[in-house]
Write an enzyme that holds these catalytic residues in place. Structure first.
Site, mmCIF file in Angstrom:
data_model
loop_
_atom_site.group_PDB
_atom_site.id
_atom_site.type_symbol
_atom_site.label_atom_id
_atom_site.label_comp_id
_atom_site.label_asym_id
_atom_site.label_seq_id
_atom_site.Cartn_x
_atom_site.Cartn_y
_atom_site.Cartn_z
ATOM 1 N N CYS A 176 0.836 -1.212 0.000
ATOM 2 C CA CYS A 176 0.000 0.000 0.000
ATOM 3 C C CYS A 176 0.871 1.263 0.000
ATOM 4 O O CYS A 176 1.886 1.335 0.692
ATOM 5 C CB CYS A 176 -0.924 -0.022 1.215
ATOM 6 S SG CYS A 176 -2.094 1.355 1.232
ATOM 7 N N CYS B 128 -16.700 -9.267 5.064
ATOM 8 C CA CYS B 128 -16.033 -7.980 4.835
ATOM 9 C C CYS B 128 -14.762 -8.199 4.029
ATOM 10 O O CYS B 128 -13.878 -8.945 4.448
ATOM 11 C CB CYS B 128 -15.633 -7.339 6.152
ATOM 12 S SG CYS B 128 -16.974 -7.217 7.315
ATOM 13 N N CYS C 204 -19.586 1.877 8.266
ATOM 14 C CA CYS C 204 -18.853 1.185 9.324
ATOM 15 C C CYS C 204 -17.611 2.024 9.578
ATOM 16 O O CYS C 204 -16.754 2.159 8.693
ATOM 17 C CB CYS C 204 -18.477 -0.221 8.857
ATOM 18 S SG CYS C 204 -17.390 -1.083 10.012
ATOM 19 N N ARG D 285 -18.283 -2.915 17.581
ATOM 20 C CA ARG D 285 -17.567 -4.184 17.339
ATOM 21 C C ARG D 285 -16.264 -4.258 18.114
ATOM 22 O O ARG D 285 -15.389 -3.387 17.990
ATOM 23 C CB ARG D 285 -17.280 -4.379 15.842
ATOM 24 C CG ARG D 285 -16.627 -5.745 15.558
ATOM 25 C CD ARG D 285 -16.518 -6.076 14.081
ATOM 26 N NE ARG D 285 -17.800 -5.938 13.434
ATOM 27 C CZ ARG D 285 -18.078 -5.038 12.498
ATOM 28 N NH1 ARG D 285 -17.144 -4.226 12.064
ATOM 29 N NH2 ARG D 285 -19.283 -4.962 11.980
ATOM 30 N N CYS E 153 0.289 -0.242 10.302
ATOM 31 C CA CYS E 153 -0.203 -1.237 9.337
ATOM 32 C C CYS E 153 0.898 -2.117 8.740
ATOM 33 O O CYS E 153 1.931 -1.626 8.274
ATOM 34 C CB CYS E 153 -0.951 -0.521 8.212
ATOM 35 S SG CYS E 153 -1.786 -1.681 7.116
ATOM 36 N N CYS F 47 0.408 4.506 7.060
ATOM 37 C CA CYS F 47 -0.240 4.310 8.363
ATOM 38 C C CYS F 47 0.723 3.568 9.301
ATOM 39 O O CYS F 47 1.181 2.459 8.980
ATOM 40 C CB CYS F 47 -1.551 3.546 8.200
ATOM 41 S SG CYS F 47 -2.601 4.296 6.924
ATOM 42 N N CYS G 119 -19.658 -6.140 3.063
ATOM 43 C CA CYS G 119 -18.928 -4.953 3.496
ATOM 44 C C CYS G 119 -17.612 -4.935 2.726
ATOM 45 O O CYS G 119 -17.025 -6.002 2.507
ATOM 46 C CB CYS G 119 -18.651 -5.037 4.999
ATOM 47 S SG CYS G 119 -17.676 -3.650 5.632
HETATM 48 N N1 SAM Z 1 -6.772 0.512 3.081
HETATM 49 C C1 SAM Z 1 -8.055 0.677 3.612
HETATM 50 C C2 SAM Z 1 -8.118 1.732 4.698
HETATM 51 O O1 SAM Z 1 -7.103 2.077 5.248
HETATM 52 O O2 SAM Z 1 -9.234 2.164 4.975
HETATM 53 C C3 SAM Z 1 -8.684 -0.609 4.124
HETATM 54 C C4 SAM Z 1 -7.854 -1.578 4.921
HETATM 55 S S1 SAM Z 1 -7.189 -1.007 6.470
HETATM 56 C C5 SAM Z 1 -6.134 -2.368 6.901
HETATM 57 C C6 SAM Z 1 -8.603 -1.116 7.556
HETATM 58 C C7 SAM Z 1 -8.417 -0.762 9.005
HETATM 59 O O3 SAM Z 1 -7.721 -1.787 9.692
HETATM 60 C C8 SAM Z 1 -7.628 0.480 9.343
HETATM 61 O O4 SAM Z 1 -8.371 1.648 9.183
HETATM 62 C C9 SAM Z 1 -7.294 0.253 10.809
HETATM 63 O O5 SAM Z 1 -8.306 0.773 11.637
HETATM 64 C C10 SAM Z 1 -7.291 -1.277 10.924
HETATM 65 N N2 SAM Z 1 -5.943 -1.782 11.222
HETATM 66 C C11 SAM Z 1 -4.928 -1.913 10.349
HETATM 67 N N3 SAM Z 1 -3.834 -2.395 10.945
HETATM 68 C C12 SAM Z 1 -4.155 -2.579 12.255
HETATM 69 C C13 SAM Z 1 -3.428 -3.044 13.391
HETATM 70 N N4 SAM Z 1 -2.154 -3.403 13.308
HETATM 71 N N5 SAM Z 1 -4.071 -3.111 14.573
HETATM 72 C C14 SAM Z 1 -5.375 -2.732 14.660
HETATM 73 N N6 SAM Z 1 -6.105 -2.283 13.622
HETATM 74 C C15 SAM Z 1 -5.499 -2.193 12.439
HETATM 75 FE FE1 SF4 Z 2 -2.923 1.146 3.359
HETATM 76 FE FE2 SF4 Z 2 -2.851 -0.102 5.709
HETATM 77 FE FE3 SF4 Z 2 -3.202 2.531 5.623
HETATM 78 FE FE4 SF4 Z 2 -5.188 0.908 4.747
HETATM 79 S S1 SF4 Z 2 -4.401 1.050 6.851
HETATM 80 S S2 SF4 Z 2 -4.412 2.768 3.756
HETATM 81 S S3 SF4 Z 2 -3.946 -0.773 3.913
HETATM 82 S S4 SF4 Z 2 -1.368 1.404 4.947
#
Ligand code: SAM
Ligand code: SF4
Ligand code: DTB
Length: 332
Positions: free
Chosen positions: A72, A116, A207, A279, A79, A76, A147
């Site tokens: 990606c 989802c 959501c 949730r 992530c 973040c 979802c």
């Molecule tokens: N890329 C899209 C986005 O960021 O909206 C969808 C996938 S992203 C992985 C979805 C959500 O997963 C993030 O907004 C975050 O809240 C959650 N998430 C990701 N990594 C996480 C982690 N290590 N621990 C807890 N929640 C996490």
């Molecule tokens: Fe990309 Fe992870 Fe951020 Fe979603 S949470 S935008 S998958 S880096």
């Protein structure tokens, strides 16, 4: 009895589908006051609100599938899938429709009511949506709620998803507005609200939640919850994730949240968003059964179900079945 402690106007601007309206109910101070209540008083209020709107013994189950993993462009800090986080995750292409339908059938057979699908994108390209809309149609045809979480949407994309039969779009605010820039720099919370507005306007259910345990303060948690509760209307589904610390991410060594503060966050979400499903989301795998039970007592009434989240582990289905049995919880 369940009225806000101090309901008053908290925002003066921004009348749109997902961003706060002038009549927003919850000030940050009122939400902070909830967090500051003695634990037993907070739990009592949360249970009163919960029982007014839901059966206290029913929990909804959603199963997750990563349909496009890793690589990606976003940064973040939590992530595993951000290309710039050196987490060792293999980047994969968008899954084939048949693989997704097979996973959805398995989820349905195991008792999930919603499926989802998550993609590690900043946002989908129109040609990606050709495939994703087909996935939505086929999963929906199995009798599951659908979802997707695909990142930021451009004009017309939410309508395409709605036309395919999408029920929910997941797009989290993730953390307090004042803390956001310390966690993510490649997009802003304003960008998130923009997509949430598009989702609402297309008639898709929202959501939207966040992550705790990233080093934010209790005030930070209160301002995240206030933002969510002041959406107009609030999200139908509110995932509260406990950070899963991933080696190779900037947050790998984040100090874990006090478990009671995690439960408080659930309780405050329940009180401020009385009719939303709250949730108990990521982070369950390392929680004791007793801590999860406390989250249900605080008003959580939904879980991610199945042994994998997107890239990390989740409770085995058997463990959840035993826990539900011990607590007299019925899956819906
Ligand atoms: N890329 C899209 C986005 O960021 O909206 C969808 C996938 S992203 C992985 C979805 C959500 O997963 C993030 O907004 C975050 O809240 C959650 N998430 C990701 N990594 C996480 C982690 N290590 N621990 C807890 N929640 C996490
Ligand atoms: Fe990309 Fe992870 Fe951020 Fe979603 S949470 S935008 S998958 S880096
Ligand atoms: C949400 O709020 N939590 C889910 C779902 N929406 C997409 C994702 C949790 C991801 C946990 C880390 C992982 O498995 O990569």
């Amino acid at each position: 009895m369940n009225a806000p402690l101090d309901p008053s106007v908290s925002h003066a601007a921004g009348a749109s589908a997902a961003s706060p309206l002038p009549s927003a109910q919850w000030t940050r101070q009122a939400v902070e006051d909830l967090f500051a209540l003695p634990f037993a008083d907070l739990m009592f209020r949360a249970q009163q609100v919960h029982r007014e709107h839901f059966s206290a013994n029913q929990v909804q189950r959603s199963t997750l599938l990563s349909i496009k993993t890793g690589g990606c462009s976003e940064d973040c800090g939590y992530c595993s899938q951000a290309a710039r986080n050196d987490t060792g995750l293999e980047k994969e292409a968008l899954l084939e429709i048949e693989e997704v339908v097979k996973a959805a059938k398995e989820a349905k057979d195991k008792g999930a009511s919603r499926f989802c699908m998550g993609a590690a994108w900043r946002g989908p390209k129109d040609r990606d949506l050709d495939k994703v809309t087909q996935m939505v149609k086929e999963v929906k045809a199995l009798g599951l709620e659908t979802c997707v979480t695909l990142g930021m949407l451009r004009e017309g994309q939410a309508e395409r998803l709605k036309d395919a039969g999408l029920d929910y779009y997941n797009h989290n605010l993730d953390t307090a507005p004042e803390f956001y820039g310390q966690i993510i720099s490649t997009h802003s919370q304003a960008d998130r609200f923009d997509t949430l507005d598009k989702v609402r306007e297309a008639g898709i259910k929202v959501c939207c939640g966040g992550i705790v345990g990233m080093g934010e303060s209790q005030k930070g948690r209160a301002s995240l919850i206030a933002e969510l509760a002041n959406m107009c209307p609030p999200p139908e589904s509110v995932p509260i994730n406990n950070l899963v610390p991933i080696p190779g991410t900037p947050l790998e060594n984040a100090a874990p949240i006090d478990p009671f503060d995690f439960v408080r966050t659930i309780a405050v979400a329940r009180i401020t968003m009385p009719t939303s499903y709250v949730r108990l989301s990521a982070g369950r795998e390392v929680m004791s059964d007793e801590l999860q039970a406390m989250c249900f007592l605080a008003g959580a009434n939904s879980i991610f179900y199945g042994d994998k989240l997107l890239t990390t582990g989740n409770n085995e289905e058997d463990r959840d079945a035993v826990l539900f049995e011990r607590l007299g919880i019925v899956a819906v």
